[in-house]
Design a protein around this motif. Structure first.
Motif, PDB file in Angstrom:
ATOM      1  N   LEU A 148      68.312 152.657  31.158  1.00 28.37           N
ATOM      2  CA  LEU A 148      69.073 152.886  29.924  1.00 28.37           C
ATOM      3  C   LEU A 148      69.319 154.378  29.717  1.00 28.37           C
ATOM      4  CD1 LEU A 148      67.863 150.535  27.073  1.00 28.37           C
ATOM      5  CD2 LEU A 148      70.201 151.194  27.573  1.00 28.37           C
ATOM      6  N   ARG A 149      68.281 155.195  30.031  1.00 23.68           N
ATOM      7  CA  ARG A 149      68.426 156.643  29.848  1.00 23.68           C
ATOM      8  C   ARG A 149      69.531 157.183  30.730  1.00 23.68           C
ATOM      9  NH1 ARG A 149      62.327 158.846  28.565  1.00 23.68           N
ATOM     10  NH2 ARG A 149      62.265 157.673  26.643  1.00 23.68           N
ATOM     11  N   SER A 191      59.082 152.530  31.979  1.00 23.92           N
ATOM     12  CA  SER A 191      59.515 151.269  32.578  1.00 23.92           C
ATOM     13  C   SER A 191      60.902 151.411  33.215  1.00 23.92           C
ATOM     14  CB  SER A 191      59.568 150.195  31.495  1.00 23.92           C
ATOM     15  OG  SER A 191      60.653 150.472  30.645  1.00 23.92           O
ATOM     16  N   ARG A 192      61.222 150.496  34.107  1.00 21.18           N
ATOM     17  CA  ARG A 192      62.525 150.584  34.770  1.00 21.18           C
ATOM     18  C   ARG A 192      63.664 150.443  33.765  1.00 21.18           C
ATOM     19  NH1 ARG A 192      63.983 146.325  38.646  1.00 21.18           N
ATOM     20  NH2 ARG A 192      66.106 146.658  37.975  1.00 21.18           N
ATOM     21  N   THR A 193      63.463 149.531  32.814  1.00 22.99           N
ATOM     22  CA  THR A 193      64.518 149.294  31.833  1.00 22.99           C
ATOM     23  C   THR A 193      64.816 150.579  31.053  1.00 22.99           C
ATOM     24  OG1 THR A 193      63.338 147.250  31.549  1.00 22.99           O
ATOM     25  CG2 THR A 193      65.252 147.597  30.134  1.00 22.99           C
ATOM     26  N   THR A 194      63.778 151.249  30.607  1.00 18.41           N
ATOM     27  CA  THR A 194      63.969 152.473  29.840  1.00 18.41           C
ATOM     28  C   THR A 194      64.668 153.524  30.691  1.00 18.41           C
ATOM     29  OG1 THR A 194      61.903 151.971  28.726  1.00 18.41           O
ATOM     30  CG2 THR A 194      62.795 154.165  28.404  1.00 18.41           C
ATOM     31  N   SER A 201      72.852 156.433  29.199  1.00 19.98           N
ATOM     32  CA  SER A 201      73.040 156.752  27.791  1.00 19.98           C
ATOM     33  C   SER A 201      73.577 158.163  27.603  1.00 19.98           C
ATOM     34  CB  SER A 201      71.701 156.657  27.052  1.00 19.98           C
ATOM     35  OG  SER A 201      71.172 155.387  27.186  1.00 19.98           O
ATOM     36  N   PRO A 202      74.801 158.287  27.120  1.00 24.78           N
ATOM     37  CA  PRO A 202      75.281 159.631  26.815  1.00 24.78           C
ATOM     38  C   PRO A 202      74.591 160.139  25.552  1.00 24.78           C
ATOM     39  CG  PRO A 202      76.913 157.986  26.204  1.00 24.78           C
ATOM     40  CD  PRO A 202      75.750 157.231  26.776  1.00 24.78           C
ATOM     41  N   ILE A 203      74.370 161.448  25.490  1.00 23.56           N
ATOM     42  CA  ILE A 203      73.753 162.021  24.290  1.00 23.56           C
ATOM     43  C   ILE A 203      74.778 161.984  23.157  1.00 23.56           C
ATOM     44  CG2 ILE A 203      72.906 164.179  23.286  1.00 23.56           C
ATOM     45  CD1 ILE A 203      71.573 164.775  25.926  1.00 23.56           C
ATOM     46  N   ARG A 204      74.330 161.534  21.970  1.00 27.15           N
ATOM     47  CA  ARG A 204      75.235 161.527  20.811  1.00 27.15           C
ATOM     48  C   ARG A 204      75.234 162.930  20.199  1.00 27.15           C
ATOM     49  NH1 ARG A 204      73.468 158.890  16.602  1.00 27.15           N
ATOM     50  NH2 ARG A 204      71.390 158.429  17.355  1.00 27.15           N
TER      51      ARG A 204
END
Ligand code: SF4
Ligand code: SF4
Lengths: 297, 56
Positions: free
Chosen positions: B8-9, B2-5, B12-15
């Motif tokens: 967000l990706r 989905s666009r939202t996912t 989103s920095p990798i922890r």
């Protein structure tokens, strides 16, 4: 998703307890699989157990540490701590929600219709005391003349041991029945207390006493797989507070040490897609209902 | 996806902390294995634990 979780709980319970020859052998499984660590609380003296219990093993190793060191053996419990540490780093208390037989049993008991009560939040600190005192300090510090300590948590508290090992072995080995005394009745009373309490409150043992849950709780901020709150979408409607079996107010404490990642808040409660599951910072899935971020009231 | 996912990706920095923690405990496990601890754990796990039952 709740059905998937239930199935995972059943399968994990079975994998940890998959030796069913005990009605014939009348004792516990003694094969090589027992070198594997059980992720959840599962007594290794359960006749069906095919894994070792990390709490039991850790206490035994710490209790025997002086003796081992005198004999040139460096058994500090590192392999046990390493095993549960890796699990904690990957999943944290998701293990409790998905892979612990004793947690699962409490969930089943909680389904019995009755009036339901909460568990005072202050009691959740108790499990850290049990971890520190009963699993680490007492087995290490109080030793007998030969330098051996006792597994204090197993001996005086663990209801999983009473249920999974005590009762079945007393049934399988009648000669053991002559040896039961105050110690057994004390543990049996503790078992009854927690089984009864679980009918009225959700997972009371996990929340107040379990040292393994306390250990996994230490990873709540740094575990690989965890839930994330999107503050721009959260309306503070508090729907997540009402579904949580662990009493977590998710939007106020997204990395709460009590969260067992059952996903109820994400799947059953939040209508604003503010809760998502992430792995190492990367979202695995966001419930996408075409909503845009909302402004907070 | 989905666009939202996807959005967000992207942001989103990798922890890194989980990888550090997992590596540290993996090393701890290896040290334990190197000292022969699993053999001792197995020895204990195949014996009936009287403390667990509530009689030891
Ligand atoms: S808190 Fe303990 S008993 Fe409860 S699910 Fe976690 S490991 Fe199992
Ligand atoms: S905060 Fe959400 S995922 Fe965590 S235990 Fe509560 S309902 Fe389950």
């Amino acid at each position: 998703m709740e059905a998937v979780r239930k199935w995972v709980q059943v399968i994990m319970g079975f994998l940890m307890n998959s030796s069913w020859s005990f009605p014939f052998t009348r004792t516990i499984y003694q094969g090589p699989l027992k070198v594997l660590c059980a992720p959840g609380l599962n007594c290794y003296s359960c006749p069906a157990a095919t894994t070792y219990c990390p709490l039991g093993s850790l206490q035994q190793l710490l209790g025997g540490l002086r003796f081992a060191l005198e004999n040139g053996q460096y058994y500090f419990g590192f392999s046990v701590l390493g095993s549960i540490g890796v699990l904690g780093g990957l999943f944290g208390r998701m293990i409790c929600g998905w892979a612990c037989p004793f947690g699962f049993l409490q969930e089943l008991l909680h389904k019995i219709p009755s009036r339901k009560f909460g568990v005072p939040r202050i009691l959740s600190q108790g499990k850290f005391v049990f971890l520190l005192v009963f699993v680490i300090i007492l087995p290490l510090a109080l030793v007998d003349a030969s330098g051996l300590g006792s597994p204090w948590f197993c001996k005086f508290i663990c209801p999983a041991g009473t249920l999974e090992a005590g009762l079945p072995l007393l049934w399988l080995q009648p000669n053991l029945r002559n040896t039961i005394g105050l110690l057994f009745f004390n543990k049996f009373a503790i078992l009854l207390l927690f089984l009864g309490w679980a009918v009225f409150a959700s997972r009371p043992f996990c929340r107040t006493v379990c040292p393994l849950g306390a250990f996994y709780a230490l990873f709540s901020r740094v575990r690989l797989l965890k839930l994330r709150l999107d503050e721009s979408r959260c309306t503070n409607c508090k729907a997540c507070h009402h579904v949580c079996p662990m009493g977590v107010k998710f939007n106020e404490s997204p990395d709460d040490p009590e969260c067992i990642t059952c996903l109820a808040c994400m799947n059953k409660a939040c209508k604003f897609d503010a809760i998502s599951l992430e792995i190492g910072g990367i979202p695995l899935a966001v419930p996408d209902r075409g909503l845009s971020p909302v402004s907070k009231p | 996806m989905s666009r939202t996912t996807r959005d967000l990706r992207k942001k989103s920095p990798i922890r890194k902390a989980p990888f550090v923690v997992i590596t540290a405990f993996l090393l701890l496990w290896l040290i334990g294995v190197a000292t022969g601890e699993p053999g001792r754990v197995l020895e204990q796990a195949v014996q009936v634990c009287l403390s667990c039952i509530g009689i030891g």
